[in-house]
Design a protein around this motif. Structure first.
Motif, PDB file in Angstrom:
ATOM      1  N   LYS A   1       0.623  -1.255   0.181  1.00 37.16           N
ATOM      2  CA  LYS A   1       0.021  -0.033   0.014  1.00 37.16           C
ATOM      3  C   LYS A   1       0.856   1.232  -0.023  1.00 37.16           C
ATOM      4  CE  LYS A   1      -4.215  -1.909   2.516  1.00 37.16           C
ATOM      5  NZ  LYS A   1      -4.630  -1.949   3.504  1.00 37.16           N
TER       6      LYS A   1
ATOM      7  N   PHE B   1       0.764   5.270   1.440  1.00 36.04           N
ATOM      8  CA  PHE B   1       0.144   6.160   2.324  1.00 36.04           C
ATOM      9  C   PHE B   1       0.502   7.690   1.905  1.00 36.04           C
ATOM     10  CE2 PHE B   1       0.888   7.544   7.099  1.00 36.04           C
ATOM     11  CZ  PHE B   1      -0.354   8.077   7.294  1.00 36.04           C
TER      12      PHE B   1
ATOM     13  N   GLU C   1      -3.544  -0.478  -3.764  1.00 38.67           N
ATOM     14  CA  GLU C   1      -4.470   0.119  -2.703  1.00 38.67           C
ATOM     15  C   GLU C   1      -3.720   1.247  -1.989  1.00 38.67           C
ATOM     16  OE1 GLU C   1      -6.468  -2.517  -0.039  1.00 38.67           O
ATOM     17  OE2 GLU C   1      -7.579  -3.228  -1.621  1.00 38.67           O
TER      18      GLU C   1
ATOM     19  N   ILE D   1      -3.826   4.518   1.254  1.00 44.10           N
ATOM     20  CA  ILE D   1      -4.595   5.331   2.384  1.00 44.10           C
ATOM     21  C   ILE D   1      -4.236   6.726   2.369  1.00 44.10           C
ATOM     22  CG2 ILE D   1      -4.556   5.698   4.906  1.00 44.10           C
ATOM     23  CD1 ILE D   1      -3.581   2.457   5.005  1.00 44.10           C
TER      24      ILE D   1
ATOM     25  N   THR E   1      -0.557   4.449  12.075  1.00 47.72           N
ATOM     26  CA  THR E   1      -1.215   4.144  10.936  1.00 47.72           C
ATOM     27  C   THR E   1      -0.339   2.918  10.449  1.00 47.72           C
ATOM     28  OG1 THR E   1      -2.017   6.151   9.989  1.00 47.72           O
ATOM     29  CG2 THR E   1      -1.615   4.716   8.439  1.00 47.72           C
TER      30      THR E   1
ATOM     31  N   LYS F   1      -1.093  -0.167  12.391  1.00 48.35           N
ATOM     32  CA  LYS F   1      -2.289  -0.801  11.741  1.00 48.35           C
ATOM     33  C   LYS F   1      -2.308  -1.265  10.360  1.00 48.35           C
ATOM     34  CE  LYS F   1      -5.014   2.345  14.820  1.00 48.35           C
ATOM     35  NZ  LYS F   1      -6.078   3.518  14.565  1.00 48.35           N
ATOM     36  N   ASN F   2      -1.592  -0.868   9.692  1.00 49.28           N
ATOM     37  CA  ASN F   2      -1.306  -1.277   8.281  1.00 49.28           C
ATOM     38  C   ASN F   2       0.195  -1.454   7.754  1.00 49.28           C
ATOM     39  OD1 ASN F   2      -4.086  -0.069   7.107  1.00 49.28           O
ATOM     40  ND2 ASN F   2      -3.416   1.255   8.366  1.00 49.28           N
TER      41      ASN F   2
ATOM     42  N   ASP G   1       1.481  -3.385   5.857  1.00 52.49           N
ATOM     43  CA  ASP G   1       1.566  -3.572   4.172  1.00 52.49           C
ATOM     44  C   ASP G   1       1.712  -2.424   3.602  1.00 52.49           C
ATOM     45  OD1 ASP G   1      -1.084  -3.007   4.907  1.00 52.49           O
ATOM     46  OD2 ASP G   1      -2.097  -4.320   3.522  1.00 52.49           O
ATOM     47  N   ILE G   2       1.908  -1.116   4.179  1.00 47.65           N
ATOM     48  CA  ILE G   2       2.105   0.101   3.665  1.00 47.65           C
ATOM     49  C   ILE G   2       3.888   0.082   3.282  1.00 47.65           C
ATOM     50  CG2 ILE G   2       2.559   2.431   3.899  1.00 47.65           C
ATOM     51  CD1 ILE G   2       0.021   2.475   5.843  1.00 47.65           C
TER      52      ILE G   2
END
Length: 382
Positions: free
Chosen positions: A171, A173, A198, A200, A224, A227-228, A230-231
């Motif tokens: 991902k 960001f 994808e 954010i 962030t 929580k993510n 995969d960024i």
């Protein structure tokens, strides 16, 4: 006379109640505006100790977040309609293609569509269709400058080595202020539709690194990434809210802009934001702030860009300028730019800071141009 007085008192009472309600709900916006304009705490800050008072700010944030969702949905529907319209028109013109012949079509037909939820007014569709060697190459069609352009494949392959690698499943960001709020949706749309990536977007107006009490970007980024996980890339674009004096932590004093103390704290905050990404194995692409119309603010932007470039280089991350795609090659502000087949195009809004849709898309296109996309299931190029 008595009746008139009662009506006046009733109207006055309603006015006072409405004003107090607005202050209660918009307290955070007022506090942010006050501290960024006058560089001292807002008079409303004295009520921050009260849970009931702070609840008003929570309610306003909740309502604004849902309004953002609706606006983003409207933009998506808008974009889908324009793209769908352009695709149909493109297909209808396919039989006109001939080897070596260049066709140009400019549509300027504002229209209104209605869905079950809301009205949609699409942007003016502009199409530039170019026939290459008598063949239509669908996989080479891309969006650029609000144009649909068929690019030569050879031109795409020459930039691979210097771009940041993003694989499917990872991902991107987006971090920043109102500048990024305009740019990020365009970049996100390209990432998802053209590359299946994808992203954010937490960009928020009136934010930066000068007033962490109002909005603490390093902490937001850190949460962030937790929580993510995969960024793998954080793109930062901010600046106009920062070139001012800012308060010293746990003190009523303010550091003067451009003083060594100010720069030291600001550099530390840049590094904290970068660390939030690199601590999780992600890379950072920092987009330099553009020249702006206000001379004083522009001087601040030039100074901030030197700090961004320096600190990002120290952190061994990636920095790029935004002025070049906006037609600015020195420190002077430019509002218009000559674009092939479009003539003199407005890239900046009347406030001299933000961008028109075309300006937003040019910066989004530049961000995308600095990325390299590889399917994780495919072997990487050596």
């Amino acid at each position: 006379m008595m009746v008139a007085n009662k009506k006046f008192l009733k109207a006055f009472y309603l006015l006072i109640v409405t004003m107090l309600l607005l202050l209660w709900l918009e307290q955070r916006s007022i506090n942010a505006y006050w501290i960024q304009t006058y560089h001292r705490n807002s008079p409303l800050a004295v009520f921050d100790y009260s849970d009931v008072w702070r609840k008003g700010g929570d309610i306003a944030s909740f309502l604004n977040s849902h309004l953002d969702v609706i606006q983003n949905e409207m933009k998506d529907v808008n974009e889908e309609i324009v793209i769908g319209f352009n695709d149909k028109l493109f297909e209808s013109l396919e039989h006109y293609f001939d080897g070596g012949v260049k066709y140009k079509l400019l549509l300027d037909m504002p229209a209104m569509f209605r869905t079950d939820i809301f009205y949609v007014i699409p942007q003016k569709p502009f199409i530039d269709i170019v026939a290459l060697e008598g063949q239509r190459k669908v996989n080479e069609v891309s969006s650029k400058d609000n144009l649909l352009v068929i690019n030569k494949k050879e031109e795409l392959e020459t930039k691979e080595d210097s771009r940041l690698l993003i694989e499917k499943g990872q991902k991107v960001f987006f971090v920043g202020d109102s500048l990024m709020q305009g740019v990020a949706p365009h970049a996100m749309r390209i990432l998802l539709k053209q590359h299946g990536i994808e992203s954010i977007n937490l960009s928020k107006q009136s934010t930066g690194l000068s007033y962490p009490k109002f909005y603490n970007w390093p902490e937001v980024a850190k949460d962030t990434f937790i929580k993510n996980p995969d960024i793998k890339l954080m793109v930062v674009f901010m600046g106009p809210n920062d070139p001012w004096d800012f308060p010293v932590a746990r003190s009523k004093r303010f550091f003067k802009f451009k003083t060594p103390e100010w720069e030291g704290v600001y550099r530390a905050r840049i590094q904290q934001l970068i660390n939030a990404a690199t601590d999780h194995g992600a890379k950072v692409l920092w987009v330099g702030a553009p020249n702006v119309k206000s001379d004083k603010l522009n001087e601040g932007m030039i100074y901030l860009n030197t700090i961004y470039l320096s600190q990002v280089t120290i952190a061994k991350q990636h920095y790029t300028i935004s002025n070049d795609v906006l037609g600015m090659f020195d420190n002077k502000f430019v509002k218009f730019m000559q674009i092939p087949n479009r003539g003199n195009v407005t890239l900046r809004t009347d406030d001299g800071t933000h961008f028109t849709t075309i300006g937003q898309k040019r910066i989004a296109d530049k961000i995308i141009s600095l990325l390299r996309f590889v399917d994780a299931t495919e072997p990487l190029d050596k």
